[in-house]
Design a protein around this motif. Sequence first.
Motif, PDB file in Angstrom:
ATOM      1  N   GLY A   5       0.834  -1.191   0.000  1.00 51.04           N
ATOM      2  CA  GLY A   5       0.000   0.000   0.000  1.00 51.04           C
ATOM      3  C   GLY A   5       0.867   1.238   0.000  1.00 51.04           C
ATOM      4  O   GLY A   5       2.005   1.212   0.483  1.00 51.04           O
ATOM      5  N   LYS A   6       0.336   2.324  -0.553  1.00 48.64           N
ATOM      6  CA  LYS A   6       1.081   3.579  -0.614  1.00 48.64           C
ATOM      7  C   LYS A   6       0.115   4.742  -0.448  1.00 48.64           C
ATOM      8  O   LYS A   6      -0.947   4.773  -1.085  1.00 48.64           O
ATOM      9  N   VAL A   7       0.489   5.693   0.405  1.00 45.84           N
ATOM     10  CA  VAL A   7      -0.309   6.892   0.626  1.00 45.84           C
ATOM     11  C   VAL A   7       0.617   8.100   0.580  1.00 45.84           C
ATOM     12  O   VAL A   7       1.697   8.087   1.175  1.00 45.84           O
ATOM     13  N   VAL A   8       0.176   9.148  -0.135  1.00 40.06           N
ATOM     14  CA  VAL A   8       0.920  10.405  -0.191  1.00 40.06           C
ATOM     15  C   VAL A   8       0.008  11.518   0.305  1.00 40.06           C
ATOM     16  O   VAL A   8      -1.144  11.637  -0.152  1.00 40.06           O
ATOM     17  N   VAL A   9       0.498  12.325   1.239  1.00 41.32           N
ATOM     18  CA  VAL A   9      -0.249  13.463   1.769  1.00 41.32           C
ATOM     19  C   VAL A   9       0.533  14.736   1.444  1.00 41.32           C
ATOM     20  O   VAL A   9       1.729  14.839   1.747  1.00 41.32           O
ATOM     21  N   GLU A  10      -0.140  15.692   0.812  1.00 46.07           N
ATOM     22  CA  GLU A  10       0.501  16.946   0.417  1.00 46.07           C
ATOM     23  C   GLU A  10      -0.449  18.109   0.694  1.00 46.07           C
ATOM     24  O   GLU A  10      -1.649  17.914   0.928  1.00 46.07           O
ATOM     25  N   LYS A  11       0.100  19.324   0.635  1.00 47.43           N
ATOM     26  CA  LYS A  11      -0.712  20.524   0.787  1.00 47.43           C
ATOM     27  C   LYS A  11      -1.451  20.815  -0.515  1.00 47.43           C
ATOM     28  O   LYS A  11      -0.846  20.926  -1.573  1.00 47.43           O
ATOM     29  N   VAL A  12      -2.767  20.914  -0.420  1.00 52.05           N
ATOM     30  CA  VAL A  12      -3.606  21.287  -1.550  1.00 52.05           C
ATOM     31  C   VAL A  12      -4.521  22.405  -1.072  1.00 52.05           C
ATOM     32  O   VAL A  12      -5.376  22.181  -0.203  1.00 52.05           O
ATOM     33  N   GLY A  13      -4.355  23.592  -1.630  1.00 52.43           N
ATOM     34  CA  GLY A  13      -5.158  24.724  -1.161  1.00 52.43           C
ATOM     35  C   GLY A  13      -4.941  25.003   0.312  1.00 52.43           C
ATOM     36  O   GLY A  13      -5.888  25.286   1.049  1.00 52.43           O
ATOM     37  N   GLU A  14      -3.689  24.905   0.761  1.00 48.69           N
ATOM     38  CA  GLU A  14      -3.284  25.161   2.142  1.00 48.69           C
ATOM     39  C   GLU A  14      -3.877  24.174   3.137  1.00 48.69           C
ATOM     40  O   GLU A  14      -3.921  24.443   4.340  1.00 48.69           O
ATOM     41  N   LYS A  15      -4.335  23.019   2.667  1.00 50.87           N
ATOM     42  CA  LYS A  15      -4.875  21.979   3.547  1.00 50.87           C
ATOM     43  C   LYS A  15      -4.130  20.664   3.297  1.00 50.87           C
ATOM     44  O   LYS A  15      -3.809  20.321   2.146  1.00 50.87           O
ATOM     45  N   SER A  16      -3.880  19.926   4.353  1.00 55.38           N
ATOM     46  CA  SER A  16      -3.298  18.589   4.209  1.00 55.38           C
ATOM     47  C   SER A  16      -4.319  17.695   3.511  1.00 55.38           C
ATOM     48  O   SER A  16      -5.465  17.596   3.938  1.00 55.38           O
ATOM     49  N   SER A  17      -3.895  17.054   2.423  1.00 55.40           N
ATOM     50  CA  SER A  17      -4.828  16.262   1.619  1.00 55.40           C
ATOM     51  C   SER A  17      -4.131  14.998   1.103  1.00 55.40           C
ATOM     52  O   SER A  17      -2.940  15.003   0.813  1.00 55.40           O
ATOM     53  N   VAL A  18      -4.907  13.934   0.986  1.00 56.56           N
ATOM     54  CA  VAL A  18      -4.398  12.705   0.391  1.00 56.56           C
ATOM     55  C   VAL A  18      -4.398  12.876  -1.125  1.00 56.56           C
ATOM     56  O   VAL A  18      -5.443  13.056  -1.737  1.00 56.56           O
ATOM     57  N   THR A  19      -3.216  12.860  -1.734  1.00 52.90           N
ATOM     58  CA  THR A  19      -3.114  13.028  -3.188  1.00 52.90           C
ATOM     59  C   THR A  19      -2.897  11.704  -3.912  1.00 52.90           C
ATOM     60  O   THR A  19      -3.041  11.630  -5.122  1.00 52.90           O
ATOM     61  N   ARG A  20      -2.540  10.679  -3.148  1.00 51.61           N
ATOM     62  CA  ARG A  20      -2.408   9.349  -3.743  1.00 51.61           C
ATOM     63  C   ARG A  20      -2.702   8.300  -2.686  1.00 51.61           C
ATOM     64  O   ARG A  20      -2.226   8.396  -1.550  1.00 51.61           O
ATOM     65  N   CYS A  21      -3.503   7.316  -3.045  1.00 51.78           N
ATOM     66  CA  CYS A  21      -3.849   6.254  -2.107  1.00 51.78           C
ATOM     67  C   CYS A  21      -4.012   4.955  -2.882  1.00 51.78           C
ATOM     68  O   CYS A  21      -4.900   4.841  -3.734  1.00 51.78           O
ATOM     69  N   PHE A  22      -3.151   3.998  -2.588  1.00 48.79           N
ATOM     70  CA  PHE A  22      -3.184   2.713  -3.282  1.00 48.79           C
ATOM     71  C   PHE A  22      -3.067   1.586  -2.270  1.00 48.79           C
ATOM     72  O   PHE A  22      -2.292   1.657  -1.316  1.00 48.79           O
ATOM     73  N   SER A  23      -3.840   0.545  -2.438  1.00 47.36           N
ATOM     74  CA  SER A  23      -3.714  -0.639  -1.599  1.00 47.36           C
ATOM     75  C   SER A  23      -4.281  -1.826  -2.347  1.00 47.36           C
ATOM     76  O   SER A  23      -5.093  -1.674  -3.265  1.00 47.36           O
ATOM     77  N   LYS A  24      -3.846  -3.004  -1.962  1.00 49.94           N
ATOM     78  CA  LYS A  24      -4.408  -4.206  -2.556  1.00 49.94           C
ATOM     79  C   LYS A  24      -4.666  -5.247  -1.474  1.00 49.94           C
ATOM     80  O   LYS A  24      -4.069  -5.221  -0.401  1.00 49.94           O
ATOM     81  N   TYR A  25      -5.546  -6.155  -1.772  1.00 48.59           N
ATOM     82  CA  TYR A  25      -6.017  -7.174  -0.833  1.00 48.59           C
ATOM     83  C   TYR A  25      -4.836  -7.900  -0.192  1.00 48.59           C
ATOM     84  O   TYR A  25      -3.874  -8.246  -0.896  1.00 48.59           O
ATOM     85  N   PRO A  26      -4.878  -8.129   1.143  1.00 48.67           N
ATOM     86  CA  PRO A  26      -6.004  -7.916   2.066  1.00 48.67           C
ATOM     87  C   PRO A  26      -5.980  -6.567   2.777  1.00 48.67           C
ATOM     88  O   PRO A  26      -6.641  -6.382   3.782  1.00 48.67           O
ATOM     89  N   LEU A  27      -5.208  -5.620   2.275  1.00 47.16           N
ATOM     90  CA  LEU A  27      -5.063  -4.321   2.920  1.00 47.16           C
ATOM     91  C   LEU A  27      -6.012  -3.297   2.317  1.00 47.16           C
ATOM     92  O   LEU A  27      -6.297  -3.323   1.121  1.00 47.16           O
ATOM     93  N   LYS A  28      -6.479  -2.388   3.164  1.00 53.81           N
ATOM     94  CA  LYS A  28      -7.351  -1.310   2.683  1.00 53.81           C
ATOM     95  C   LYS A  28      -7.147  -0.073   3.539  1.00 53.81           C
ATOM     96  O   LYS A  28      -6.953  -0.170   4.751  1.00 53.81           O
ATOM     97  N   PHE A  29      -7.173   1.111   2.899  1.00 53.08           N
ATOM     98  CA  PHE A  29      -7.074   2.380   3.603  1.00 53.08           C
ATOM     99  C   PHE A  29      -8.400   3.130   3.503  1.00 53.08           C
ATOM    100  O   PHE A  29      -9.020   3.168   2.445  1.00 53.08           O
ATOM    101  N   ILE A  30      -8.800   3.736   4.607  1.00 52.41           N
ATOM    102  CA  ILE A  30      -9.980   4.589   4.641  1.00 52.41           C
ATOM    103  C   ILE A  30      -9.559   5.954   5.167  1.00 52.41           C
ATOM    104  O   ILE A  30      -8.919   6.041   6.222  1.00 52.41           O
ATOM    105  N   SER A  31      -9.906   7.011   4.448  1.00 48.63           N
ATOM    106  CA  SER A  31      -9.574   8.366   4.870  1.00 48.63           C
ATOM    107  C   SER A  31     -10.846   9.207   4.884  1.00 48.63           C
ATOM    108  O   SER A  31     -11.283   9.693   3.834  1.00 48.63           O
ATOM    109  N   PRO A  32     -11.481   9.372   6.049  1.00 50.01           N
ATOM    110  CA  PRO A  32     -12.708  10.172   6.131  1.00 50.01           C
ATOM    111  C   PRO A  32     -12.470  11.606   5.679  1.00 50.01           C
ATOM    112  O   PRO A  32     -11.386  12.163   5.888  1.00 50.01           O
ATOM    113  N   ARG A  33     -13.479  12.183   5.073  1.00 53.70           N
ATOM    114  CA  ARG A  33     -13.343  13.558   4.592  1.00 53.70           C
ATOM    115  C   ARG A  33     -13.232  14.553   5.735  1.00 53.70           C
ATOM    116  O   ARG A  33     -12.582  15.587   5.611  1.00 53.70           O
TER     117      ARG A  33
END
Length: 269
Positions: A5-33
């Motif tokens: 799995g891979k997750v990238v968090v960067e500044k978007v519009g001065e807010k921390s935001s997930v810009t890339r999120c990848f995972s494959k079974y049996p792993l999963k990522f959830i990022s609430p808004r």
Amino acid sequence: MASDGKVVVEKVGEKSSVTRCFSKYPLKFISPRKVGPSKTDAVWIYSLTYGGGVVSGDSISCEFTIGDACTTVLTTQASTKVYKSMGSKCSEQVLEKQVFRVVSDSSLVIVDWITSGRHESGEKWDFDLYKSTNHIFLEDNQPLFLDTVLLERGSIASIAEHMQDYQVIAMVVLLGPKLKQVQDQVQKDVKRIMSEQLHIPSASLGHQVMTKSDRFLMKPSFIASTSVFGPKGIGVVVRIAAMTTESVYKFLHHQLACLEPLLGMSPYR
């Protein structure tokens, strides 16, 4: 079964935001808004596995990249279970390694803890090997904190026999300028807690210092220690052994509650 799995968090519009999120079974990522007040600039990422745990043969590798001035919480929805494979003749082993690469002004909190299992049902440290490694490196690959916790069944005694009545071990790392207040407070609190453990109530004298024999007969239910590391003591590590999960959870809740303004909500509620 291998999983990545891979997750990238960067500044978007001065807010921390997930810009890339990848995972494959049996792993999963959830990022609430939204987690906590809208003014809080923090991304929460929940890592989970289908079935709520890992089984024999699972191998999970993840990579997280947190951009400059971003705040991210990586957690799970519940405790991660380790399931035995039915009919497996292999020894039960759990190996995990976390490597953190930080810059000079980064702030980092690591909470790494393990329980003996469903000890109320008689399941206590019923495995052959547990190894958890946490390494922190500064820029230019300079090592800052290198740590490994190892529980291993011996030829004479099992892990359960070595651990006796203690059902939980934990390590908390507090690093960086934003955590100075937390570092100071946890060191004071641990000193107070352990000082109280060395005294027993006395009706006539109020408190009485325990003798060596008293301390041998009365094992403290909660043991904690702190130490500093890094140049100018920029990091603090807390080590815990406890007889109950609830006591560790209560400690974490109390010590990390002040992170709520930074994270949007308390890590342990």
